[in-house]
Scaffold this motif. Sequence first.
Motif, short mmCIF file in Angstrom:
data_model
loop_
_atom_site.label_atom_id
_atom_site.label_comp_id
_atom_site.label_asym_id
_atom_site.label_seq_id
_atom_site.Cartn_x
_atom_site.Cartn_y
_atom_site.Cartn_z
N VAL A 46 0.84 -1.20 0.00
CA VAL A 46 0.00 0.00 0.00
C VAL A 46 0.88 1.25 0.00
O VAL A 46 0.59 2.23 -0.70
N SER A 47 1.95 1.24 0.78
CA SER A 47 2.85 2.39 0.82
C SER A 47 3.47 2.65 -0.56
O SER A 47 3.58 3.80 -0.99
N LEU A 48 3.83 1.57 -1.25
CA LEU A 48 4.45 1.74 -2.56
C LEU A 48 3.46 2.25 -3.60
O LEU A 48 3.81 3.05 -4.47
N GLN A 459 -0.20 -1.61 -11.42
CA GLN A 459 -0.69 -2.94 -11.03
C GLN A 459 0.44 -3.96 -11.00
O GLN A 459 0.47 -4.83 -10.13
N LEU A 460 1.37 -3.86 -11.93
CA LEU A 460 2.53 -4.76 -11.92
C LEU A 460 3.30 -4.62 -10.62
O LEU A 460 3.65 -5.61 -9.97
N MET A 461 3.58 -3.37 -10.25
CA MET A 461 4.32 -3.13 -9.01
C MET A 461 3.53 -3.62 -7.79
O MET A 461 4.08 -4.27 -6.89
N PHE A 462 2.22 -3.35 -7.76
CA PHE A 462 1.42 -3.68 -6.58
C PHE A 462 1.30 -5.19 -6.40
O PHE A 462 1.44 -5.71 -5.28
N THR A 463 1.06 -5.90 -7.49
CA THR A 463 0.93 -7.36 -7.39
C THR A 463 2.25 -7.99 -6.97
O THR A 463 2.28 -8.91 -6.13
N PHE A 464 3.34 -7.52 -7.54
CA PHE A 464 4.66 -8.02 -7.15
C PHE A 464 4.92 -7.75 -5.67
O PHE A 464 5.41 -8.64 -4.94
N SER A 465 4.60 -6.56 -5.20
CA SER A 465 4.86 -6.19 -3.81
C SER A 465 4.00 -7.00 -2.85
O SER A 465 4.45 -7.41 -1.78
#
Length: 695
Positions: A46-48, A459-465
Amino acid sequence: MTRLLPFLHDELAPFPGRMNVALRAIAASAIVIVASMTLEVPYLAVSLIVVFYATQANVVVTRLIALLFLAGVTLAVGCTVLVLKLTFDVPLLRIVFASAIFFCCLYAMRIFQFGIVFFVAALVTIYVQTFVDVTEDAESIVRATLWVWAAVGYPIAVTLIINSLLLPAEPRDQMRRLMVAKLAVVQACLEAWLDGSTARAPLTAHDVESTTTALQKLLRFSGMRGKLDALAQSRDLATVTAVSNLYVAASNLRPSVAPSAPLAARGRALRDACAVLARAIENDEPFAVVAPGAPQSDPNAASTQAAEPPWALVAMNRALLDLAACMTAQTVDMHAPPRQPVLAKDAWTNPVYGQFALKTLLAVLVCYLFYNSADWQGVHTVMLTCLVVAQPGLGASSRRSVLRFWGAVGGSLLALFVVVFVLPQIDSIAALLVAVLPVLFAGAWIAAGSERISYAGVQLMFTFSLAFLEQFAPTFDLTEIRDRMVGIFLGIAVATFVQITLWPEGEAALLRRRLSASLASIAKLLAPGDAQRETSAVAHARIAAWAALSDCEGLLLRVALEPTWREGEEERVTLLANSVLAAARELLLAADALRSASDAAGAALPARLDERMRDFASRAASAIAEYARGLAEPAPSASAPRLPGVIEDRAGESERGAELLAEAERVRRAVSSLPDWVGDAAASPLALQAGAHHD
C-alpha cells in the motif's frame, strides 16, 4: 500481434520527462522499503502504491495528489473506526453502515472534481472489512486500521521531499522548455520556406492540437504553483498565446519556390525574432523586440512591394507585435485559462451517478458474499478489483480491467521468478533492494506513460509487492500469488457483468454531443463578425476549441473499447467519430487560416471579393452549425454538408486575393469531408443510456 507490437513500441518509448518521473518514483520507493522493513511498518505494498500514484509529472500535481490521498485515507479511517465502534458486535449492521459509506464515497467520486479523495476513502472502507473476517479481536482490528493511515501518511511525506529536492519538475520550467522547443520548430519551418524546400513534413492539425493543449495544461499548473504575481502570470499567458499563434501560423506556411529578396528578408527577420523570443524565454526575461516584418504603426497594411508576404508571415508578425505590446503595457487584463468547477453542474439531478455507485456496491457485495461463503480469504482482492475497475463509462472500465489483468499477470510472474530463483540468495536489505528495484523501475517506467498503459505499471508493481514484500521475512508461499490472481480475474468478471447488464454507461452518445459542441464553437470562429474583435478573444476561443477536440480524442479512445451486444456497431461508431474528429481538426485549422488571411488582406481586399468571402464564411458557419445540431440529436441526423466554392475563376485576382480564395477552398474541402452520420446505433441501449443523462 501485428497491432500489439507497434502499440507497445509507442507506449514504452522514452520521451522528455519520463525518466525523471521513473527515477523519482524509484528513489522514494527505495526509502520506503528500507524504512518499512527496518521499522516493521505493515502494508508495504500500500505504501508503494501511494508513492507511485503521488509521483506525477511535476511538483504541483504531485503535491495535489499527495494531499488528496492523505485527506482520503484520513476520512476513511475515521469513518471506519466509528463504524467498528458502533456495529462491531452486529455483522449485518456493520455491513449496512459500511455499504452506506461506500455508496456515498462512490457518488461523491463522480460529482466532485477531486474525486480521488473519495475513491481512496471507498477503497480503505471496503478493505478494512477483510480485517474483521480474519479475527474477532476488536483491538487488533482497530490497530490494523490505524496502521493503514500510517502506511499511507509517511510515504506521502517521503514522496513530497523527494519530488521537491531530487530532480524537481517545476511546471513553469517544463512550460518554458516546451515553448523553446516549439519555437525551434517554427524557425525550422521558416528555414524550409526560405529555402523553398519540400523535404520537411508539414505540421499537422494533430501537432497543433497536442502543442496547444500541452501548453495550456502547463500554464494552469504553473498558476497553481502560486509563486508568481498576477503580472508575471499575465506575461506567461501572453507568451503561451504568442507561441501557440506562431505554431499555428507555421503549420499554414506553404512550401514554394525560393521567395524574392524582400520576402526573404522578412522571413529571416521573423526567424531571428523567434530566436530572440526563445532566448528571452530561456533566460526568463521579458520579450522586448518588435518583429520587423511589417510597419509597427499598421501591421495589417498591404505591402507596397511587388510580392506580398504570405498571410502566415503576417500572422507571425502580428503575434510577436502583440506580445511585445503586452510586455510593454504591463497589463494583467487578459483571458485566464478556464477553471473546472469543483462540483458537477448536474450533481443532484443526474441519475447516472447514483446508478454507478449502486451497481459498483452490488458487485462488491456479491464478491464479499462469495469469498466469505467459500471461506477463501486469499481472494479478498476480488472486492478491491470491483472498485478499481469501476470507471465512468464502459470503455474506461474495459481499459482498466485489461490493464489490471495484464499488470497483475506480469507482477505475479515476476514475483514467482524472484521467489524461486532470487530469494534463496538474499541475506540483507541491500540484496533485497538489488532484487526488487529493477522490477519497480519497470513498473515506474510503464506508469509514467500515457493513460492507455500507465495503470498496468502500477498494477505490476502492486501485485509483485503483495506477493514478495508483505512479510518482514522471506516467504516461499506461492499460494498467495495464485489466490490474488484468481481474485483479480473473478473481480473483473463480476464487475464487467454488472457494468454491462445494469444501467450500462456507454459514452457513444456523449462523444457525439462533445463533437457537436466542438463543431459549434468552430462555426462561431468561422462566422464573420466584428472586424475589430480582440485578438486575445479570438486566441482564447481557438485554444478552447483545441482543448475540446483533445477531450473528444480521449473520449473516442474509450468508446472504441466499449463492449456491445451489436456486432460491428463499435467499429462503425468509432470510424464515424474518428472521421468527424479528423475533419474538425482540419476545419479548425482552416477556419483560423481563413480569418488570418482575411485580416492580412485588410482594406486592400476589393469590395466584391470581400462581400463574397463574408457570404462564404456565413454559409460555411451555417452548414457546420446545422451538421452539429443533427449530430447532437438522440438519433443522429447529420448529413454531410455540400458547400459550393467562393468563385470558380481566380484569373485577374491579386496575389492576396488568390491566397484568400485558396484558404476558402481549404475550408470548403474540410466542411465537405464531414461524413454522413444518420440513424446509427446511437439508438442502441448503451448509447441512449449515456445520451439521456450525460453532457
